[in-house]
Design a protein around this motif. Structure first.
Motif, mmCIF file in Angstrom:
data_model
loop_
_atom_site.group_PDB
_atom_site.id
_atom_site.type_symbol
_atom_site.label_atom_id
_atom_site.label_comp_id
_atom_site.label_asym_id
_atom_site.label_seq_id
_atom_site.Cartn_x
_atom_site.Cartn_y
_atom_site.Cartn_z
ATOM 1 N N VAL A 196 4.931 4.202 2.310
ATOM 2 C CA VAL A 196 4.765 2.911 1.649
ATOM 3 C C VAL A 196 4.747 1.853 2.747
ATOM 4 N N VAL A 206 7.529 2.636 -6.478
ATOM 5 C CA VAL A 206 6.200 2.041 -6.441
ATOM 6 C C VAL A 206 5.223 3.132 -6.868
ATOM 7 N N GLN A 207 4.077 2.702 -7.344
ATOM 8 C CA GLN A 207 3.087 3.654 -7.836
ATOM 9 C C GLN A 207 1.731 3.352 -7.237
ATOM 10 N N GLY A 208 1.014 4.403 -6.915
ATOM 11 C CA GLY A 208 -0.361 4.292 -6.464
ATOM 12 C C GLY A 208 -1.150 5.432 -7.057
ATOM 13 N N HIS A 253 0.817 -1.208 0.000
ATOM 14 C CA HIS A 253 0.000 0.000 0.000
ATOM 15 C C HIS A 253 0.856 1.266 0.000
ATOM 16 N N ILE A 254 0.286 2.304 -0.565
ATOM 17 C CA ILE A 254 0.866 3.635 -0.483
ATOM 18 C C ILE A 254 -0.195 4.532 0.142
ATOM 19 N N CYS A 297 -0.612 -0.512 -3.979
ATOM 20 C CA CYS A 297 0.468 0.018 -4.817
ATOM 21 C C CYS A 297 0.945 -1.048 -5.799
#
Length: 117
Positions: free
Chosen positions: A88, A70-72, A26-27, A55
Motif C-alpha cells: 500500500v 484498504v481495497q483495490g 495505491h495498492i 485504492c
C-alpha cells in the motif's frame, strides 16, 4: 498472509496530523520475484511489482481496531500471474504497508471475472 507497516509507513503515521495526514492512494501486487518474499519493515518497494491501482479510503476494522483496511480491484483485463506480495502506497509513492500472499494464481485475462483483494 502477513501485512505490516514499513519503517517509512510507521514514521509517516507517527508524524501525521489533521493538517498533514498520510494519504493512502495505491495498492500494488507483485510476483515476489518467483518466491514468497520475507515481510520486513525496511522494505521500500515490492520485489516484483506487476500491477498498481488506486485504492479505497482506509476503513478501521470494527472487529479489531488495530487493523486498517484498504481495497483495490484487479481489473478483468489483467491475469495469468502468480501474486505473492502486496503493498500500500501513499500519494508521494512511499510504501506504507507490505505483505506476503501465499501464491495466489490469477486466471488468464477474460471479461467474465473480477478479483477484489
Amino acid at each position: 498472509m502477513a501485512t505490516i507497516l514499513t519503517s517509512t509507513g510507521r514514521t509517516k503515521l507517527l508524524a501525521a496530523t489533521p493538517m498533514a495526514p498520510v494519504t493512502l492512494s495505491h495498492i500494488a501486487w507483485g510476483n515476489g520475484g518467483g518466491s514468497i518474499p520475507s515481510v520486513v519493515a525496511t522494505r521500500t518497494a515490492l520485489v516484483g511489482e506487476v500491477l498498481r491501482v488506486g485504492c479505497s479510503l482506509p476503513v478501521r476494522d470494527t472487529d479489531d481496531t488495530t487493523v486498517i483496511m484498504v481495497q483495490g480491484s484487479i481489473p478483468r483485463s489483467f491475469g495469468g500471474a502468480t501474486i505473492r506480495e502486496v503493498g500500500v502506497f501513499d500519494n508521494t509513492g512511499a510504501l506504507i504497508a507490505y505483505g506476503s500472499i501465499n501464491n495466489e494464481v490469477l486466471p488468464a485475462p477474460v471479461t467474465e471475472y473480477g478479483y477484489t483483494y
